[in-house]
Scaffold this active site. Structure first.
Site, PDB file in Angstrom:
ATOM      1  N   SER A  55      -4.414  13.655  37.789  1.00 18.40           N
ATOM      2  CA  SER A  55      -4.238  12.589  37.151  1.00 18.40           C
ATOM      3  C   SER A  55      -4.902  11.516  38.156  1.00 18.40           C
ATOM      4  CB  SER A  55      -2.992  12.062  36.623  1.00 18.40           C
ATOM      5  OG  SER A  55      -2.859  10.789  35.854  1.00 18.40           O
TER       6      SER A  55
ATOM      7  N   ASP B  99      -4.387  16.145  25.966  1.00 18.10           N
ATOM      8  CA  ASP B  99      -4.441  15.162  26.835  1.00 18.10           C
ATOM      9  C   ASP B  99      -5.567  14.009  26.363  1.00 18.10           C
ATOM     10  OD1 ASP B  99      -4.722  13.041  28.968  1.00 18.10           O
ATOM     11  OD2 ASP B  99      -5.025  14.751  30.539  1.00 18.10           O
TER      12      ASP B  99
ATOM     13  N   HIS C  12      -0.888  16.019  28.973  1.00 15.85           N
ATOM     14  CA  HIS C  12      -1.226  15.547  30.203  1.00 15.85           C
ATOM     15  C   HIS C  12      -0.447  15.984  31.528  1.00 15.85           C
ATOM     16  CE1 HIS C  12      -3.519  12.994  32.934  1.00 15.85           C
ATOM     17  NE2 HIS C  12      -2.334  12.205  33.505  1.00 15.85           N
TER      18      HIS C  12
END
Length: 329
Positions: free
Chosen positions: A185, A270, A302
């Protein structure tokens, strides 16, 4: 009648006191919300930041499940920048070195969080790497580019520590020719920008970059995402800036990426997936001479792989990352 009148008077007094308390609280800058970044944090007008997640820490240890040892080192006393090192059981010879950046939208989590501690223990054991998990500074107290600068500081520290021949885990066991950077991320965003900086300024040869569901966006995103990015960088960089939108880079800049190999992982559900896939397309089409690998997990959201490490999909994701690190060609 007298008791009813007294009750009514008490109700008036009570309501008046309650209204006064609410007005006082509403005017208290320590309680007035300046920016609501739920589910991550809330910032109040006084400057106080209330983090809603990612505040739990665990101490370094010898992991009973994997046998991986960990310890903390302060890299920069002036900023408090620190890392957690992970060393797997002795396998003979020198080991790859992995610099890892945690996720959390640049505003929460740490290298000492239980989720990341478990993940790095498992990854160090699976891939046979010495891992350097970076506890970079967080926004909004330290808006971008603070995290990028911290990543650069750690890269230089790792290289110096491996070269000075000290009696350290990196100097004794690390293989400088197999240096990797990775992150999930926001950490994936940091890993990319670190590789770009290394390619432009030199100082270290990064063998591979692993971008795990990285935080990339484009110009046309919803207003909430734009506000979040503005909050993270204190309004310094727009949505067209290459920090958050690498696709804005010209082809010549891509060719300066400081690594010959890139792994991009995408979780199929995601919402950042379109920009992650576009990254791979842009890199491959730029004339960059390296190899870009795309790994997609169907039916997952995600950064699903950080939790439930024993699940088949998470185990396969980690096996893919380990294979990327240990590939010899």
């Amino acid at each position: 009648m007298a008791s009813r009148a007294l009750l009514a008077l008490l109700m008036v007094v009570l309501c008046s006191s309650l209204a006064s308390a609410l007005r006082s609280r509403a005017s208290d800058p320590n309680m007035e919300v300046k920016f609501d970044f739920t589910p991550f944090l809330i910032q109040y007008k006084s400057g106080r930041v209330q983090r809603l997640m990612g505040t739990t820490v665990v101490a370094p240890s010898v992991d009973a499940r994997t046998g991986v040892a960990s310890k903390d080192v302060v890299v920069d006393q002036s900023t408090g920048l620190a890392v957690r090192l992970y060393r797997p059981r002795h396998r003979g010879g020198r080991l790859p070195v992995l610099i890892y950046f945690h996720g959390g939208a640049f505003v929460v989590e740490s290298a000492f969080d239980p989720v990341y501690h478990d993940y790095l223990n498992a990854l160090a054991a699976k891939a046979g790497v010495i891992a350097v998990s970076v506890n970079y500074r967080l926004a909004p107290e330290h808006p971008l580019p603070a995290a990028y600068n911290d990543s650069w500081t750690v890269l230089k520290w790792v290289v110096a520590d491996m070269h000075r021949g000290a009696d350290s885990w990196l100097a004794k066991r690390g293989d400088m020719s197999r240096l990797f950077v990775a992150g999930d991320s926001a950490g994936g965003n940091i890993a990319h920008n670190l590789a770009m900086r290394a390619g432009q300024h030199g100082g270290a040869r990064i063998h591979g970059v692993a971008l795990l569901d990285p935080y990339f966006l484009g110009t046309y995103v919803d207003p909430a995402a734009q506000k979040a990015w503005g909050f993270i960088c204190a309004g310094r960089y727009g949505m067209e800036h290459p920090y958050v939108n690498p696709m804005a880079l010209p082809a010549a800049a891509w060719r300066r990426l400081g690594s010959s190999r890139v792994l991009m992982t995408v979780s199929d559900l995601d919402r950042l997936g379109p920009w992650q896939r576009a990254y791979v397309d842009a890199l491959r089409g730029s004339g960059w001479p390296g190899q870009a690998q795309l790994y997609v997990t169907p039916g997952e959201g995600h950064c699903y792989f950080l939790n439930n490490l024993e699940s088949p999909k998470a185990a396969m994701h980690m096996a893919t990352l380990a294979a990327f690190i240990n590939r010899t060609t």
